[in-house]
Design a protein around this motif. Structure first.
Motif, PDB file in Angstrom:
ATOM      1  N   SER A   1      -2.838  -2.856  -9.945  1.00 30.84           N
ATOM      2  CA  SER A   1      -3.721  -3.020  -8.785  1.00 30.84           C
ATOM      3  C   SER A   1      -3.765  -4.456  -8.257  1.00 30.84           C
ATOM      4  O   SER A   1      -4.279  -4.689  -7.163  1.00 30.84           O
ATOM      5  CB  SER A   1      -5.135  -2.568  -9.143  1.00 30.84           C
ATOM      6  OG  SER A   1      -5.625  -3.262 -10.272  1.00 30.84           O
TER       7      SER A   1
ATOM      8  N   HIS B   1      -0.883  -3.875  -5.717  1.00 29.31           N
ATOM      9  CA  HIS B   1      -0.551  -2.558  -5.190  1.00 29.31           C
ATOM     10  C   HIS B   1      -1.805  -1.701  -5.027  1.00 29.31           C
ATOM     11  O   HIS B   1      -2.680  -1.692  -5.898  1.00 29.31           O
ATOM     12  CB  HIS B   1       0.416  -1.835  -6.133  1.00 29.31           C
ATOM     13  CG  HIS B   1       1.714  -2.538  -6.333  1.00 29.31           C
ATOM     14  ND1 HIS B   1       2.835  -2.276  -5.574  1.00 29.31           N
ATOM     15  CD2 HIS B   1       2.068  -3.515  -7.211  1.00 29.31           C
ATOM     16  CE1 HIS B   1       3.828  -3.058  -5.978  1.00 29.31           C
ATOM     17  NE2 HIS B   1       3.387  -3.826  -6.969  1.00 29.31           N
ATOM     18  N   ARG B   2      -1.867  -0.970  -3.914  1.00 32.17           N
ATOM     19  CA  ARG B   2      -2.903   0.025  -3.683  1.00 32.17           C
ATOM     20  C   ARG B   2      -2.232   1.387  -3.548  1.00 32.17           C
ATOM     21  O   ARG B   2      -1.150   1.499  -2.956  1.00 32.17           O
ATOM     22  CB  ARG B   2      -3.694  -0.307  -2.418  1.00 32.17           C
ATOM     23  CG  ARG B   2      -4.419  -1.636  -2.515  1.00 32.17           C
ATOM     24  CD  ARG B   2      -4.807  -2.168  -1.161  1.00 32.17           C
ATOM     25  NE  ARG B   2      -5.771  -1.309  -0.475  1.00 32.17           N
ATOM     26  CZ  ARG B   2      -6.167  -1.498   0.777  1.00 32.17           C
ATOM     27  NH1 ARG B   2      -5.674  -2.507   1.483  1.00 32.17           N
ATOM     28  NH2 ARG B   2      -7.049  -0.701   1.320  1.00 32.17           N
TER      29      ARG B   2
ATOM     30  N   VAL C   1      -4.575   0.473 -12.844  1.00 30.04           N
ATOM     31  CA  VAL C   1      -4.191   1.102 -11.588  1.00 30.04           C
ATOM     32  C   VAL C   1      -5.447   1.384 -10.777  1.00 30.04           C
ATOM     33  O   VAL C   1      -6.498   1.738 -11.326  1.00 30.04           O
ATOM     34  CB  VAL C   1      -3.436   2.423 -11.856  1.00 30.04           C
ATOM     35  CG1 VAL C   1      -3.110   3.145 -10.556  1.00 30.04           C
ATOM     36  CG2 VAL C   1      -2.174   2.158 -12.667  1.00 30.04           C
ATOM     37  N   SER C   2      -5.342   1.245  -9.468  1.00 32.99           N
ATOM     38  CA  SER C   2      -6.422   1.631  -8.565  1.00 32.99           C
ATOM     39  C   SER C   2      -5.897   2.707  -7.617  1.00 32.99           C
ATOM     40  O   SER C   2      -4.904   2.486  -6.923  1.00 32.99           O
ATOM     41  CB  SER C   2      -6.917   0.421  -7.760  1.00 32.99           C
ATOM     42  OG  SER C   2      -7.924   0.806  -6.841  1.00 32.99           O
TER      43      SER C   2
ATOM     44  N   TYR D   1     -10.914   3.280 -10.333  1.00 32.12           N
ATOM     45  CA  TYR D   1     -10.308   2.045 -10.837  1.00 32.12           C
ATOM     46  C   TYR D   1     -11.149   1.551 -12.014  1.00 32.12           C
ATOM     47  O   TYR D   1     -12.238   2.070 -12.299  1.00 32.12           O
ATOM     48  CB  TYR D   1     -10.257   0.979  -9.738  1.00 32.12           C
ATOM     49  CG  TYR D   1     -11.605   0.609  -9.162  1.00 32.12           C
ATOM     50  CD1 TYR D   1     -12.333  -0.469  -9.649  1.00 32.12           C
ATOM     51  CD2 TYR D   1     -12.173   1.351  -8.127  1.00 32.12           C
ATOM     52  CE1 TYR D   1     -13.579  -0.808  -9.137  1.00 32.12           C
ATOM     53  CE2 TYR D   1     -13.417   1.028  -7.600  1.00 32.12           C
ATOM     54  CZ  TYR D   1     -14.107  -0.047  -8.115  1.00 32.12           C
ATOM     55  OH  TYR D   1     -15.337  -0.357  -7.605  1.00 32.12           O
TER      56      TYR D   1
ATOM     57  N   LYS E   1      -9.485  -5.591  -9.497  1.00 31.79           N
ATOM     58  CA  LYS E   1      -8.026  -5.526  -9.572  1.00 31.79           C
ATOM     59  C   LYS E   1      -7.536  -6.340 -10.754  1.00 31.79           C
ATOM     60  O   LYS E   1      -8.152  -7.335 -11.127  1.00 31.79           O
ATOM     61  CB  LYS E   1      -7.405  -6.055  -8.274  1.00 31.79           C
ATOM     62  CG  LYS E   1      -7.917  -5.352  -7.014  1.00 31.79           C
ATOM     63  CD  LYS E   1      -7.506  -6.097  -5.767  1.00 31.79           C
ATOM     64  CE  LYS E   1      -8.201  -5.527  -4.550  1.00 31.79           C
ATOM     65  NZ  LYS E   1      -9.675  -5.753  -4.593  1.00 31.79           N
TER      66      LYS E   1
ATOM     67  N   THR F   1     -13.423  -3.430  -4.954  1.00 30.26           N
ATOM     68  CA  THR F   1     -12.694  -2.796  -6.047  1.00 30.26           C
ATOM     69  C   THR F   1     -12.052  -3.859  -6.927  1.00 30.26           C
ATOM     70  O   THR F   1     -11.358  -4.752  -6.437  1.00 30.26           O
ATOM     71  CB  THR F   1     -11.600  -1.845  -5.502  1.00 30.26           C
ATOM     72  OG1 THR F   1     -10.671  -2.581  -4.711  1.00 30.26           O
ATOM     73  CG2 THR F   1     -12.222  -0.743  -4.658  1.00 30.26           C
TER      74      THR F   1
ATOM     75  N   HIS G   1       0.867  -1.175   0.000  1.00 29.11           N
ATOM     76  CA  HIS G   1       0.000   0.000   0.000  1.00 29.11           C
ATOM     77  C   HIS G   1       0.903   1.223   0.000  1.00 29.11           C
ATOM     78  O   HIS G   1       1.699   1.424   0.918  1.00 29.11           O
ATOM     79  CB  HIS G   1      -0.913  -0.009   1.224  1.00 29.11           C
ATOM     80  CG  HIS G   1      -2.069   0.926   1.121  1.00 29.11           C
ATOM     81  ND1 HIS G   1      -3.215   0.797   1.875  1.00 29.11           N
ATOM     82  CD2 HIS G   1      -2.288   2.019   0.331  1.00 29.11           C
ATOM     83  CE1 HIS G   1      -4.075   1.765   1.571  1.00 29.11           C
ATOM     84  NE2 HIS G   1      -3.518   2.515   0.638  1.00 29.11           N
TER      85      HIS G   1
ATOM     86  N   ASP H   1     -11.759  -2.674  -0.041  1.00 30.39           N
ATOM     87  CA  ASP H   1     -10.862  -3.332  -0.985  1.00 30.39           C
ATOM     88  C   ASP H   1     -11.539  -4.525  -1.648  1.00 30.39           C
ATOM     89  O   ASP H   1     -11.208  -4.887  -2.787  1.00 30.39           O
ATOM     90  CB  ASP H   1      -9.593  -3.791  -0.258  1.00 30.39           C
ATOM     91  CG  ASP H   1      -8.553  -4.341  -1.207  1.00 30.39           C
ATOM     92  OD1 ASP H   1      -8.075  -3.578  -2.070  1.00 30.39           O
ATOM     93  OD2 ASP H   1      -8.229  -5.542  -1.099  1.00 30.39           O
TER      94      ASP H   1
END
Length: 450
Positions: free
Chosen positions: A420, A423-424, A313-314, A359, A308, A306, A277, A303
């Protein structure tokens, strides 16, 4: 850990990051420690800007603190929260030698603060002044404590009887916490004189970046993860060299690093699973002991809703001042790679939105800038479908820029395009406007470079 950091701050207004005892700062009222109590889904980070303003007006940063608590009341109950506030006040009074503290509450925090002050006369006697920020009205002074009540947009009939009541009808619910106008009122209320400045001037030399990494929204400390601090290139968001500090997160998730006020930094939390993160914000300018890195276990909470992938990318973009997207010329602008994500659907003024998730919903490589259903019913939080191309190693750049309502300057944060899948990215913009801007958009209150 911080020796040899480049880019030391170049303007005056220095402040020690160590406890200096009892400072002597002129005022009709003695200088006392300050405690902030946040509202629903909040944390002490909503007091970051005001903490810096108090420090710019003579308060040691060690005098300024905030109570983080579980506003869902699933992990903590009221009695436990009040006991924690007792301990925090005990510690501040012991450390500073002050006779009492000054207390501020916002929204749900006004209910908590009022209930606390009325629960025991001994508790009320340890509080010199109380500021009620856009929250619960009252028919009398809470616990008999001298009170200032500040109200934002909404009914002008709200009041705390016996208090000084101040109305800012053009300010949003959280904006009443962070605005320079509310700061000036609170400072004058605490000290019996007006502040010297309501700006956030640069601090000389090394500063402290400290706070907690916490699980959102319970504010339980994150433990069992690694936290690193990197200096980054503001033009690309890419890291410059190795980490300048690494700490293992344990207990309540506390951390502390030395840095400088004009550099751009990335906080990176790496979990045992390999998920990272990343947190980016504008230069701190001054010591900040109220940083809160809001995170959650991968696949839980927001999370979990969302989408991924390795391809997109988010990002989550936040600010402790509501984003308005439906006020015409009075709206904010928030662009991601040139696309404004604020509009009447994603950020109506009535939503009081402080953070937006962007996202690739559906993972179809397309964008649809409307409020996503998973976020439609949530207070303070929004979500929209925006495709941002990722790079496997985050070697590209995502340009995120805000232009605040009633402001002339565009403020930009560039971050890597991390995928994403692992990775956040959380991006935090300032909730305040610098008081004077040169034509370049550089703050003319600071000597170059700024």
């Amino acid at each position: 850990m911080a020796a040899g950091l480049p880019g030391a701050a170049v303007a005056a207004t220095a402040e020690s990051t160590s406890a200096p005892g009892k400072p002597k700062v002129a005022g009709k009222e003695p200088l006392r420690p300050i405690v902030f109590v946040h509202g629903s889904q909040g944390s002490a980070n909503q007091f970051q800007t005001q903490g810096k303003r108090f420090a710019a007006n003579g308060y040691p940063s060690t005098y300024i603190d905030g109570l983080d608590y579980d506003s869902t009341f699933e992990v903590q109950k009221s009695a436990e929260i009040f006991a924690e506030l007792d301990r925090k006040i005990d510690a501040l009074l012991k450390k500073t030698g002050a006779d009492k503290v000054d207390l501020l509450g916002h929204s749900l925090g006004t209910y908590m603060s009022q209930t606390y002050l009325k629960s025991d006369p001994a508790r009320a006697r340890r509080v010199a002044h109380y500021v009620n920020l856009d929250g619960l009205p009252a028919s009398e002074l809470p616990g008999g404590v001298k009170t200032l009540a500040i109200w934002g947009e909404g009914s002008p009939d709200r009041t705390v009887v016996g208090a000084k009541n101040v109305q800012f009808p053009g300010q949003g619910h959280t904006e009443t916490v962070t605005s320079k106008e509310s700061f000036a009122e609170a400072f004058t209320f605490f000290r019996g004189k007006a502040p010297r400045t309501t700006d956030v001037p640069l601090q000389l030399g090394l500063i402290q970046l400290a706070g907690r990494a916490v699980q959102f929204p319970s504010n339980v400390g994150l433990t069992g993860a690694k936290l690193e601090l990197f200096r980054v290139n503001p033009r690309t968001g890419q890291r410059i060299g190795k980490a300048i500090g690494t700490q293992k997160l344990t207990g309540d998730g506390s951390f502390s690093f030395l840095a400088n006020g004009i550099s751009h930094y990335e906080f990176a939390i790496t979990r045992p699973s390999g998920h990272v993160h990343h947190f980016y914000s504008q230069p701190a300018r001054r010591t900040d002991r109220l940083i809160r890195l809001l995170t959650s276990e991968p696949g839980t909470g927001l999370d979990a809703v969302t989408d991924k992938s390795d391809n997109h990318v988010s990002v989550t973009v936040s600010r402790n001042k509501e984003w308005w997207g439906d006020q015409g010329a009075g709206s904010d602008s928030l662009t991601v790679n040139g696309t404004n994500v604020l509009n009447a659907s994603t950020a109506p003024r009535t939503k009081r939105m402080l953070g937006i998730f962007a996202y690739d919903a559906g993972k179809d490589g397309e964008s649809n800038l409307v409020q996503l259903p998973a976020f439609a019913g949530l207070p303070f939080i929004g979500g929209t479908d925006l495709f941002i191309q990722a790079d496997p190693q985050g070697k590209g750049t995502v340009k995120v820029a805000q232009k605040q309502r009633n402001g002339r300057a565009t403020e930009t944060l560039n971050v890597p395009n991390w995928p994403s899948s692992k990775h956040r990215i959380s991006i935090a913009f300032n909730d305040y406007l610098r008081q004077r801007w040169a034509a370049t958009g550089c703050a003319s209150t600071a000597r170059p470079p700024c």
